[in-house]
Design a protein around this motif. Structure first.
Motif, PDB file in Angstrom:
ATOM      1  N   ALA A  22      41.925  57.832  21.932  1.00  0.00           N
ATOM      2  CA  ALA A  22      40.966  58.528  22.807  1.00  0.00           C
ATOM      3  C   ALA A  22      41.157  60.040  22.710  1.00  0.00           C
ATOM      4  O   ALA A  22      40.171  60.793  22.701  1.00  0.00           O
ATOM      5  CB  ALA A  22      41.124  58.051  24.251  1.00  0.00           C
ATOM      6  N   GLU A  23      42.396  60.498  22.617  1.00  0.00           N
ATOM      7  CA  GLU A  23      42.650  61.936  22.465  1.00  0.00           C
ATOM      8  C   GLU A  23      42.094  62.444  21.130  1.00  0.00           C
ATOM      9  O   GLU A  23      41.529  63.545  21.057  1.00  0.00           O
ATOM     10  CB  GLU A  23      44.149  62.222  22.567  1.00  0.00           C
ATOM     11  CG  GLU A  23      44.680  62.031  23.961  1.00  0.00           C
ATOM     12  CD  GLU A  23      46.201  62.030  24.050  1.00  0.00           C
ATOM     13  OE1 GLU A  23      46.706  62.183  25.179  1.00  0.00           O
ATOM     14  OE2 GLU A  23      46.884  61.865  23.016  1.00  0.00           O
ATOM     15  N   GLN A  26      38.439  62.711  21.465  1.00  0.00           N
ATOM     16  CA  GLN A  26      38.147  63.902  22.271  1.00  0.00           C
ATOM     17  C   GLN A  26      38.123  65.151  21.379  1.00  0.00           C
ATOM     18  O   GLN A  26      37.218  65.978  21.497  1.00  0.00           O
ATOM     19  CB  GLN A  26      39.226  64.020  23.355  1.00  0.00           C
ATOM     20  CG  GLN A  26      38.948  64.965  24.465  1.00  0.00           C
ATOM     21  CD  GLN A  26      40.020  64.842  25.544  1.00  0.00           C
ATOM     22  OE1 GLN A  26      41.209  64.671  25.250  1.00  0.00           O
ATOM     23  NE2 GLN A  26      39.605  64.904  26.790  1.00  0.00           N
ATOM     24  N   ASP A  27      39.091  65.275  20.492  1.00  0.00           N
ATOM     25  CA  ASP A  27      39.117  66.397  19.551  1.00  0.00           C
ATOM     26  C   ASP A  27      37.869  66.396  18.672  1.00  0.00           C
ATOM     27  O   ASP A  27      37.210  67.431  18.516  1.00  0.00           O
ATOM     28  CB  ASP A  27      40.360  66.339  18.660  1.00  0.00           C
ATOM     29  CG  ASP A  27      41.637  66.702  19.389  1.00  0.00           C
ATOM     30  OD1 ASP A  27      41.558  67.373  20.445  1.00  0.00           O
ATOM     31  OD2 ASP A  27      42.714  66.315  18.901  1.00  0.00           O
ATOM     32  N   LEU A  28      37.554  65.248  18.087  1.00  0.00           N
ATOM     33  CA  LEU A  28      36.406  65.168  17.186  1.00  0.00           C
ATOM     34  C   LEU A  28      35.090  65.440  17.918  1.00  0.00           C
ATOM     35  O   LEU A  28      34.199  66.088  17.360  1.00  0.00           O
ATOM     36  CB  LEU A  28      36.374  63.803  16.496  1.00  0.00           C
ATOM     37  CG  LEU A  28      37.506  63.563  15.488  1.00  0.00           C
ATOM     38  CD1 LEU A  28      37.545  62.107  15.062  1.00  0.00           C
ATOM     39  CD2 LEU A  28      37.361  64.483  14.292  1.00  0.00           C
ATOM     40  N   LEU A  29      34.979  64.986  19.142  1.00  0.00           N
ATOM     41  CA  LEU A  29      33.768  65.266  19.928  1.00  0.00           C
ATOM     42  C   LEU A  29      33.613  66.759  20.202  1.00  0.00           C
ATOM     43  O   LEU A  29      32.499  67.271  20.307  1.00  0.00           O
ATOM     44  CB  LEU A  29      33.799  64.490  21.248  1.00  0.00           C
ATOM     45  CG  LEU A  29      33.362  63.031  21.139  1.00  0.00           C
ATOM     46  CD1 LEU A  29      33.819  62.246  22.360  1.00  0.00           C
ATOM     47  CD2 LEU A  29      31.846  62.938  20.982  1.00  0.00           C
ATOM     48  N   ALA A  30      34.744  67.454  20.310  1.00  0.00           N
ATOM     49  CA  ALA A  30      34.727  68.900  20.558  1.00  0.00           C
ATOM     50  C   ALA A  30      34.620  69.696  19.254  1.00  0.00           C
ATOM     51  O   ALA A  30      34.649  70.927  19.280  1.00  0.00           O
ATOM     52  CB  ALA A  30      35.990  69.308  21.320  1.00  0.00           C
ATOM     53  N   GLY A  31      34.516  68.993  18.120  1.00  0.00           N
ATOM     54  CA  GLY A  31      34.394  69.675  16.838  1.00  0.00           C
ATOM     55  C   GLY A  31      35.714  70.137  16.258  1.00  0.00           C
ATOM     56  O   GLY A  31      35.742  70.912  15.307  1.00  0.00           O
ATOM     57  N   ARG A  32      36.818  69.661  16.829  1.00  0.00           N
ATOM     58  CA  ARG A  32      38.146  70.010  16.331  1.00  0.00           C
ATOM     59  C   ARG A  32      38.655  68.898  15.412  1.00  0.00           C
ATOM     60  O   ARG A  32      38.389  67.728  15.666  1.00  0.00           O
ATOM     61  CB  ARG A  32      39.134  70.176  17.486  1.00  0.00           C
ATOM     62  CG  ARG A  32      38.811  71.322  18.413  1.00  0.00           C
ATOM     63  CD  ARG A  32      39.898  71.493  19.471  1.00  0.00           C
ATOM     64  NE  ARG A  32      40.145  70.289  20.255  1.00  0.00           N
ATOM     65  CZ  ARG A  32      39.626  70.071  21.473  1.00  0.00           C
ATOM     66  NH1 ARG A  32      38.824  70.963  22.033  1.00  0.00           N
ATOM     67  NH2 ARG A  32      39.917  68.969  22.121  1.00  0.00           N
ATOM     68  N   GLU A  38      44.183  57.243  11.817  1.00  0.00           N
ATOM     69  CA  GLU A  38      42.977  56.421  11.671  1.00  0.00           C
ATOM     70  C   GLU A  38      41.706  57.260  11.620  1.00  0.00           C
ATOM     71  O   GLU A  38      40.671  56.775  11.169  1.00  0.00           O
ATOM     72  CB  GLU A  38      42.871  55.429  12.835  1.00  0.00           C
ATOM     73  CG  GLU A  38      43.978  54.390  12.861  1.00  0.00           C
ATOM     74  CD  GLU A  38      43.891  53.509  14.092  1.00  0.00           C
ATOM     75  OE1 GLU A  38      42.776  53.124  14.478  1.00  0.00           O
ATOM     76  OE2 GLU A  38      44.945  53.209  14.667  1.00  0.00           O
ATOM     77  N   LEU A  39      41.774  58.511  12.083  1.00  0.00           N
ATOM     78  CA  LEU A  39      40.561  59.325  12.199  1.00  0.00           C
ATOM     79  C   LEU A  39      40.639  60.661  11.473  1.00  0.00           C
ATOM     80  O   LEU A  39      39.694  61.446  11.516  1.00  0.00           O
ATOM     81  CB  LEU A  39      40.251  59.553  13.693  1.00  0.00           C
ATOM     82  CG  LEU A  39      40.001  58.287  14.502  1.00  0.00           C
ATOM     83  CD1 LEU A  39      39.936  58.597  15.985  1.00  0.00           C
ATOM     84  CD2 LEU A  39      38.742  57.591  14.039  1.00  0.00           C
ATOM     85  N   VAL A  40      41.734  60.920  10.780  1.00  0.00           N
ATOM     86  CA  VAL A  40      41.940  62.212  10.138  1.00  0.00           C
ATOM     87  C   VAL A  40      40.890  62.521   9.063  1.00  0.00           C
ATOM     88  O   VAL A  40      40.599  63.686   8.795  1.00  0.00           O
ATOM     89  CB  VAL A  40      43.374  62.318   9.576  1.00  0.00           C
ATOM     90  CG1 VAL A  40      43.561  61.419   8.361  1.00  0.00           C
ATOM     91  CG2 VAL A  40      43.737  63.747   9.267  1.00  0.00           C
ATOM     92  N   SER A  72      33.638  57.460  27.517  1.00  0.00           N
ATOM     93  CA  SER A  72      34.142  58.811  27.268  1.00  0.00           C
ATOM     94  C   SER A  72      35.658  58.783  27.060  1.00  0.00           C
ATOM     95  O   SER A  72      36.365  57.970  27.676  1.00  0.00           O
ATOM     96  CB  SER A  72      33.801  59.810  28.378  1.00  0.00           C
ATOM     97  OG  SER A  72      34.722  59.759  29.443  1.00  0.00           O
ATOM     98  N   PRO A  73      36.145  59.679  26.207  1.00  0.00           N
ATOM     99  CA  PRO A  73      37.602  59.748  25.999  1.00  0.00           C
ATOM    100  C   PRO A  73      38.351  60.057  27.290  1.00  0.00           C
ATOM    101  O   PRO A  73      39.408  59.485  27.559  1.00  0.00           O
ATOM    102  CB  PRO A  73      37.779  60.884  24.992  1.00  0.00           C
ATOM    103  CG  PRO A  73      36.459  61.084  24.362  1.00  0.00           C
ATOM    104  CD  PRO A  73      35.431  60.626  25.352  1.00  0.00           C
ATOM    105  N   GLU A  74      37.798  60.951  28.091  1.00  0.00           N
ATOM    106  CA  GLU A  74      38.468  61.346  29.341  1.00  0.00           C
ATOM    107  C   GLU A  74      38.650  60.152  30.271  1.00  0.00           C
ATOM    108  O   GLU A  74      39.711  59.990  30.878  1.00  0.00           O
ATOM    109  CB  GLU A  74      37.675  62.450  30.037  1.00  0.00           C
ATOM    110  CG  GLU A  74      37.606  63.750  29.262  1.00  0.00           C
ATOM    111  CD  GLU A  74      36.551  63.754  28.135  1.00  0.00           C
ATOM    112  OE1 GLU A  74      36.599  64.678  27.309  1.00  0.00           O
ATOM    113  OE2 GLU A  74      35.709  62.840  28.062  1.00  0.00           O
TER     114      GLU A  74
END
Length: 126
Positions: A22-23, A26-32, A38-40, A72-74
């Motif tokens: 989820a964290e 959250q990064d990917l949703l914020a464009g970071r 698994e998501l790199v 949502s991740p949060e």
């Protein structure tokens, strides 16, 4: 999420893993970018969504996208933070493969479920 909402004391097998995913979302949703293994490979959450619709996408990725998009991740991070240790839980939530590993019973044995999200009472553990 339903167990906590009904006043139960739930535990989730692999809770830390779910929080880290989820964290990362959250990064990917914020464009970071994320360093989660698994998501790199993805530059943003839209790429994850797109890949999850492909035939070769894993079921785990499809479930993650559904959870993140619906809750949502949060919300997932808050929910995981409110869980209790398995020894203190009145319900333990797990995927069937994790349920088998946690309970020591074979998949399909009494006390297990074929549903993707299974629950079991700690009192039923062998």
């Amino acid at each position: 999420m339903q167990a906590a909402a009904t006043g139960r004391r739930p535990a989730l097998v692999g809770a830390r893993r779910h929080r880290r995913r989820a964290e990362a979302a959250q990064d990917l949703l914020a464009g970071r970018p994320t360093t989660h293994p698994e998501l790199v490979a993805f530059k943003d959450w839209d790429q994850v969504r797109e890949h999850s619709t492909q035939d070769d996408a894993s079921g785990n990725l499809q479930v993650l996208v559904k959870l993140i998009d619906e809750h949502s991740p949060e919300q997932i991070i808050r929910m995981v933070g409110g869980l209790v240790d398995e020894r203190s839980a009145d319900v333990v939530i797990s995927r069937p493969t994790k349920l088998r590993a946690a309970s020591g019973t074979a998949f399909g044995s009494p006390g297990t479920s074929a549903n993707p999200d299974s629950t079991r009472s700690p009192a039923r553990q062998s």
